[in-house]
Design a protein around this motif. Sequence first.
Motif, PDB file in Angstrom:
ATOM      1  N   PHE A 148       0.977  -1.002  -0.262  1.00  0.00           N
ATOM      2  CA  PHE A 148      -0.282  -0.070   0.421  1.00  0.00           C
ATOM      3  C   PHE A 148       1.263   1.332   0.233  1.00  0.00           C
ATOM      4  O   PHE A 148       0.663   2.077   0.822  1.00  0.00           O
ATOM      5  N   SER A 149       1.798   0.968  -0.484  1.00  0.00           N
ATOM      6  CA  SER A 149       2.762   2.553  -0.949  1.00  0.00           C
ATOM      7  C   SER A 149       3.032   2.683  -2.222  1.00  0.00           C
ATOM      8  O   SER A 149       3.988   2.887  -2.767  1.00  0.00           O
ATOM      9  N   SER A 150       2.504   2.157  -3.597  1.00  0.00           N
ATOM     10  CA  SER A 150       2.741   2.143  -4.937  1.00  0.00           C
ATOM     11  C   SER A 150       2.174   4.012  -5.725  1.00  0.00           C
ATOM     12  O   SER A 150       1.563   3.875  -4.546  1.00  0.00           O
ATOM     13  N   PRO A 151       2.974   4.499  -6.368  1.00  0.00           N
ATOM     14  CA  PRO A 151       2.038   5.486  -7.215  1.00  0.00           C
ATOM     15  C   PRO A 151       0.458   5.187  -7.077  1.00  0.00           C
ATOM     16  O   PRO A 151      -0.355   6.410  -7.441  1.00  0.00           O
ATOM     17  N   ASN A 152      -0.122   3.706  -6.985  1.00  0.00           N
ATOM     18  CA  ASN A 152      -1.476   3.913  -7.552  1.00  0.00           C
ATOM     19  C   ASN A 152      -2.448   3.693  -6.133  1.00  0.00           C
ATOM     20  O   ASN A 152      -3.704   3.850  -6.276  1.00  0.00           O
ATOM     21  N   VAL A 153      -1.852   3.959  -4.822  1.00  0.00           N
ATOM     22  CA  VAL A 153      -2.594   3.927  -3.909  1.00  0.00           C
ATOM     23  C   VAL A 153      -3.311   4.994  -3.558  1.00  0.00           C
ATOM     24  O   VAL A 153      -3.005   6.120  -3.991  1.00  0.00           O
ATOM     25  N   TRP A 154      -4.260   4.910  -3.423  1.00  0.00           N
ATOM     26  CA  TRP A 154      -5.684   5.818  -2.875  1.00  0.00           C
ATOM     27  C   TRP A 154      -6.347   5.485  -1.325  1.00  0.00           C
ATOM     28  O   TRP A 154      -6.416   4.608  -1.205  1.00  0.00           O
ATOM     29  N   ARG A 155      -7.366   6.726  -1.234  1.00  0.00           N
ATOM     30  CA  ARG A 155      -7.939   6.377   0.240  1.00  0.00           C
ATOM     31  C   ARG A 155      -9.002   7.317   0.517  1.00  0.00           C
ATOM     32  O   ARG A 155      -9.792   7.964  -0.373  1.00  0.00           O
ATOM     33  N   GLN A 156      -9.885   6.509   1.179  1.00  0.00           N
ATOM     34  CA  GLN A 156     -11.429   6.634   1.176  1.00  0.00           C
ATOM     35  C   GLN A 156     -11.153   6.673   2.701  1.00  0.00           C
ATOM     36  O   GLN A 156     -11.458   5.743   3.388  1.00  0.00           O
ATOM     37  N   PRO A 157     -11.843   7.530   3.414  1.00  0.00           N
ATOM     38  CA  PRO A 157     -11.301   9.434   2.674  1.00  0.00           C
ATOM     39  C   PRO A 157      -9.988   9.738   2.535  1.00  0.00           C
ATOM     40  O   PRO A 157      -9.188   9.353   3.373  1.00  0.00           O
ATOM     41  N   ALA A 158     -10.024  10.333   1.768  1.00  0.00           N
ATOM     42  CA  ALA A 158      -8.323  11.112   0.986  1.00  0.00           C
ATOM     43  C   ALA A 158      -8.226  11.988   2.112  1.00  0.00           C
ATOM     44  O   ALA A 158      -9.133  12.545   2.446  1.00  0.00           O
ATOM     45  N   LEU A 159      -7.263  11.655   3.440  1.00  0.00           N
ATOM     46  CA  LEU A 159      -6.314  12.180   4.442  1.00  0.00           C
ATOM     47  C   LEU A 159      -5.037  13.323   4.539  1.00  0.00           C
ATOM     48  O   LEU A 159      -4.900  13.452   3.027  1.00  0.00           O
ATOM     49  N   PHE A 161      -3.070  -1.100 -20.893  1.00  0.00           N
ATOM     50  CA  PHE A 161      -3.622  -1.562 -19.989  1.00  0.00           C
ATOM     51  C   PHE A 161      -3.311  -2.928 -20.139  1.00  0.00           C
ATOM     52  O   PHE A 161      -3.320  -3.746 -20.872  1.00  0.00           O
ATOM     53  N   PRO A 162      -2.786  -3.718 -18.396  1.00  0.00           N
ATOM     54  CA  PRO A 162      -2.708  -4.985 -18.774  1.00  0.00           C
ATOM     55  C   PRO A 162      -3.923  -5.361 -18.919  1.00  0.00           C
ATOM     56  O   PRO A 162      -4.854  -5.330 -18.451  1.00  0.00           O
ATOM     57  N   GLU A 163      -3.454  -7.100 -19.445  1.00  0.00           N
ATOM     58  CA  GLU A 163      -4.600  -8.169 -19.408  1.00  0.00           C
ATOM     59  C   GLU A 163      -5.231  -8.389 -17.880  1.00  0.00           C
ATOM     60  O   GLU A 163      -6.257  -8.537 -18.012  1.00  0.00           O
ATOM     61  N   GLU A 164      -4.829  -8.605 -17.124  1.00  0.00           N
ATOM     62  CA  GLU A 164      -5.434  -8.267 -15.653  1.00  0.00           C
ATOM     63  C   GLU A 164      -4.293  -8.270 -14.804  1.00  0.00           C
ATOM     64  O   GLU A 164      -3.129  -8.000 -14.532  1.00  0.00           O
ATOM     65  N   MET A 165      -5.109  -7.149 -13.714  1.00  0.00           N
ATOM     66  CA  MET A 165      -3.735  -6.351 -12.427  1.00  0.00           C
ATOM     67  C   MET A 165      -4.721  -7.176 -11.540  1.00  0.00           C
ATOM     68  O   MET A 165      -6.622  -7.266 -10.861  1.00  0.00           O
ATOM     69  N   THR A 166      -4.224  -7.401 -10.400  1.00  0.00           N
ATOM     70  CA  THR A 166      -4.874  -7.546  -8.418  1.00  0.00           C
ATOM     71  C   THR A 166      -4.327  -6.098  -7.846  1.00  0.00           C
ATOM     72  O   THR A 166      -3.922  -5.439  -7.516  1.00  0.00           O
ATOM     73  N   ILE A 167      -5.843  -6.405  -7.651  1.00  0.00           N
ATOM     74  CA  ILE A 167      -6.118  -4.932  -6.789  1.00  0.00           C
ATOM     75  C   ILE A 167      -5.580  -4.685  -4.880  1.00  0.00           C
ATOM     76  O   ILE A 167      -6.850  -6.282  -4.931  1.00  0.00           O
ATOM     77  N   TYR A 168      -5.310  -4.903  -4.082  1.00  0.00           N
ATOM     78  CA  TYR A 168      -5.716  -4.914  -2.718  1.00  0.00           C
ATOM     79  C   TYR A 168      -6.214  -3.889  -2.228  1.00  0.00           C
ATOM     80  O   TYR A 168      -6.388  -3.009  -2.399  1.00  0.00           O
ATOM     81  N   VAL A 169      -6.861  -4.298  -0.949  1.00  0.00           N
ATOM     82  CA  VAL A 169      -8.067  -4.252  -0.369  1.00  0.00           C
ATOM     83  C   VAL A 169      -8.138  -3.682   0.991  1.00  0.00           C
ATOM     84  O   VAL A 169      -7.629  -4.946   1.686  1.00  0.00           O
ATOM     85  N   ARG A 170      -7.691  -3.013   1.676  1.00  0.00           N
ATOM     86  CA  ARG A 170      -7.311  -2.847   3.408  1.00  0.00           C
ATOM     87  C   ARG A 170      -8.475  -1.971   4.011  1.00  0.00           C
ATOM     88  O   ARG A 170      -8.773  -1.074   3.188  1.00  0.00           O
ATOM     89  N   ALA A 171      -8.825  -2.670   5.139  1.00  0.00           N
ATOM     90  CA  ALA A 171     -10.149  -1.493   5.761  1.00  0.00           C
ATOM     91  C   ALA A 171      -9.666  -1.385   7.254  1.00  0.00           C
ATOM     92  O   ALA A 171      -9.785  -2.757   7.239  1.00  0.00           O
ATOM     93  N   ARG A 172     -10.259  -0.772   8.062  1.00  0.00           N
ATOM     94  CA  ARG A 172     -10.461  -0.896   9.174  1.00  0.00           C
ATOM     95  C   ARG A 172     -11.304   0.401  10.037  1.00  0.00           C
ATOM     96  O   ARG A 172     -11.701   1.201   9.514  1.00  0.00           O
TER      97      ARG A 172
END
Length: 517
Positions: free
Chosen positions: A191-202, A453-464
Amino acid sequence: MITWNEFDPLANCSLKSARRRVDLLAASTRSLLAAMPSPFIKLAGVGLACSLVAGGLLWGGGQIQAKRHRQEAREKILRMYPYLDRRAVLALDDGELESRPIELMARDTSITTTPSFANVKPDVRDLTPTYIFIGPDGNFHPLETSKARSAPEITVAIRDDLKPRVTIPQAFDEQGKEATYHFEFDTDPSFSSPNVWRQPALVEGAQERDPRSRNALDLDVLRTTLRGVDARQNSISFPFRVTAMRLPAWDKLDFAELEKQSRALAYGLRHDQTVSEVYAYGRQVYLWSEDTVYRSPIDTFVSGLGGCGHVNGLIGTFLEMNGIRYRTVSGFSPRVRVAYPGGGHSAIEVFSPDTRRWSYVDPYLDVFLPGESVESIVRAGKYNDLEIYPVESKFRDLGDSVSLNRLFEYHVYSDSLGRLPTVGMPRLFGRTDDYGLQWKLNTAPVFTAKELFPEEMTIYVRARYVFAGETPVRHFNDFTPPAGPVTASPWGTMSFTVKPLQALGRTQLVQSGAGSE
């Protein structure tokens, strides 16, 4: 009634006082000549005295003329802009009072392709942000994770291939107060690549000056840059298309990737859809920073953060690379600037070739007003209830806050590439819509979907869950510290797979892209 002389520092520069200064100068010169023993020196001194007296008269007359010119300029500004009062106009300098029409002669300039300073290189000492909050004492405190609380279970619904919905169960503390719900998304499990985003944005809490990247910063879990978001929503959809999460690692970001990301954001979208999509992406992904340096669009792209002009300038560049015209508009309240010298702001306006109108676009402040320009907002007195920042009690003669309308009472138009000179609103009176229509756009190459775009993308999610009693997440301007302790549950994590090419293929797209004029 307020008159110019009550506040003008040059108000005492009258003809009478100028003559008095000349008389004093002449008296001093006579005393000097009387002390000279040589007739020759006295003769030379007479010439000196004449020069000094003449110079004094010219100086005094010049000051009087400058004063009159300044008063005339102020009166003209009041006639041109009735919403400005005399106190506001008095706070403008001579350059800001200039109202001579300017000829708009643009020169074509390419976008900067290399970073302008070394500090945009990502800081890889520690990629993990520190989560903090402001306590009842007004100080920052680290967010503690409570092992007594359970991590949420995450479910993903992919009925919309491009904007999946992520849900966690609701949660309440021992007093029955609902938690706030925090989500993070990335293409890397760190959760530190250029693609990371948060909801809410902090909001970045400690306001580190000129950070090198958005990694390893302090993030305030109770303050957000988004409007109308309190983090009480336990189910959220992607605010932009998941295909935007296509960026490589930080050290792979360069101008070629900036071009590709621009085209990827707009892929298959019409003009208005592209503006909305890029706005949604910018407000969610790019972090605010406290900058004393200038960041070009490539700087902001590579570092992932920037000040208002930097983030909004990058968003404008994304749009221009898709053939969409934008310009920079900066503004301030003249009276408020006296109390807050840095209290201005810089946004962009985007031109629609269909309506021939400019629209205010400001992902930094989370304000998007289709069909409304700064000029139309200010002249019509709109959005007085849209607060930008509060005013300290010691300056309450200025009001309780600065609204969007007031923030642009005086505005200036410019271009980040300098294709036209920076011009204050009086010099464009009656023709502000013309500024920014003259230069050739810098568009990116057209790429195929397989190139973007790649053929396939893995999206990692975390929540708390974050428990702060009755305190929700608030917009940074409307923040009240929690009354009691703040704790968080452990992160719940999961991942899911998307296939961008298939998802885009199932969606009706405009194959020509965003297009232009």
